[in-house]
Design a protein around this motif. Sequence first.
Motif, short mmCIF file in Angstrom:
data_model
loop_
_atom_site.label_atom_id
_atom_site.label_comp_id
_atom_site.label_asym_id
_atom_site.label_seq_id
_atom_site.Cartn_x
_atom_site.Cartn_y
_atom_site.Cartn_z
N ASN A 80 0.82 -1.21 0.00
CA ASN A 80 0.00 0.00 0.00
C ASN A 80 0.86 1.26 0.00
N TRP A 81 1.94 1.23 0.77
CA TRP A 81 2.84 2.39 0.76
C TRP A 81 3.52 2.54 -0.61
N ILE A 82 3.86 1.43 -1.24
CA ILE A 82 4.48 1.49 -2.57
C ILE A 82 3.50 2.07 -3.59
N LEU A 83 2.24 1.62 -3.52
CA LEU A 83 1.23 2.17 -4.44
C LEU A 83 1.00 3.65 -4.19
N ALA A 84 1.00 4.06 -2.93
CA ALA A 84 0.81 5.49 -2.63
C ALA A 84 1.95 6.31 -3.23
N GLY A 119 -3.53 7.94 -4.40
CA GLY A 119 -2.37 7.65 -3.56
C GLY A 119 -2.67 7.85 -2.09
N VAL A 120 -3.45 8.90 -1.78
CA VAL A 120 -3.85 9.12 -0.38
C VAL A 120 -4.72 7.99 0.13
N LEU A 121 -5.58 7.43 -0.74
CA LEU A 121 -6.40 6.28 -0.34
C LEU A 121 -5.53 5.09 0.04
N ASN A 122 -4.44 4.89 -0.69
CA ASN A 122 -3.53 3.80 -0.32
C ASN A 122 -2.82 4.06 1.00
N VAL A 123 -2.54 5.33 1.29
CA VAL A 123 -1.97 5.66 2.60
C VAL A 123 -2.96 5.32 3.71
N ALA A 126 -2.97 1.55 4.25
CA ALA A 126 -1.82 1.08 5.04
C ALA A 126 -1.99 1.42 6.51
N MET A 127 -2.53 2.59 6.81
CA MET A 127 -2.73 2.97 8.21
C MET A 127 -3.83 2.12 8.87
N SER A 128 -4.87 1.76 8.11
CA SER A 128 -5.92 0.91 8.69
C SER A 128 -5.40 -0.50 8.95
N ILE A 129 -4.48 -0.97 8.12
CA ILE A 129 -3.89 -2.29 8.37
C ILE A 129 -3.05 -2.28 9.64
N ASN A 130 -2.34 -1.20 9.89
CA ASN A 130 -1.46 -1.09 11.06
C ASN A 130 -2.14 -0.47 12.27
N HIS A 131 -3.47 -0.48 12.31
CA HIS A 131 -4.17 0.06 13.47
C HIS A 131 -3.80 -0.75 14.71
#
Length: 213
Positions: A80-84, A119-123, A126-131
Motif C-alpha cells: 500500500n505504501w508502494i502504491l501510494a 495515492g492518499v487512499l492507499n496511505v 496502510a494505516m488501517s492495516i497497522n491500526h
Amino acid sequence: MTTPPQWGAPPPGRPPYQQQYQQQYQQPYPPQGRPPQGYPQPGHQQQPPPPQYHQPYQQQPWPGHLPPKPAPLVVLAVLNWILAAGMLVIAAFVIMSFLMSGGTLIIGILLAAVIAGFGVLNVLGAMSINHPHFPNTIASQMSGLFTGLVLMVALFRSVRRGVAELVPSMGSAVLLAVCVFSLVLATRPAVKQWIVAKHQLSLAQGHVPRNRR
C-alpha cells in the motif's frame, strides 16, 4: 503316606499363597435373598440417565496475547505504501508532461490531483492495516480496486502512444501488478483469521471501536 488328622483337632493351616489368593479373588456370597450391591432391587425400575446437553462451542479470545502478525498482512501494508508513492510519482509526471507539452496547466493540475487522491487512499489503507487495536483490510481493498482501474486507463493510454510513452507504460504495468497482488493478499484466510482474533482480544481488553462511541 501321611496320617489323617485326629478327630476334633483343628485342620492344618493353608499355605500363604492360598490365603492371599482367597482374599483377592474370592468374595463372600451376599446374604440369602438379598441381591449384591450394584444390582437393581426386585420391583425397582431403573431410571434412564438424564440427558446431557452439550453447550455450543464459543470461540474464546486469545489469552492476553496474539501470534505474530502474518507475513501476508505485513507485505500488504508495504505494498500500500508502494502504491501510494507510485501514484504520487505519476501525478507529478502528469504535471511535468503538461508543462513540457504546453497544454492547459489547470487541466493537468486537476488530473494530477485526482491521481494523487488515489495515492492518499492507499496511505489510509496502510494505516488501517497497522491500526493498534482494530486493523482491517477494507480500506486497502477499496483503494487497490480504484487504483487498479486508474492504472489500467493510464496503461492503455501509454500503449496507444507507442515508444514515446515506454517508461510510463512500464511504470503503470508494474504498479498494476503490485495492485493485483495486494488484492490477492487481502483475501488470504490467515489474514482474516488474525484480524478477527485481534478484534476479539481488543474488545476483551476494553477497547471500543471508534464507530461505536
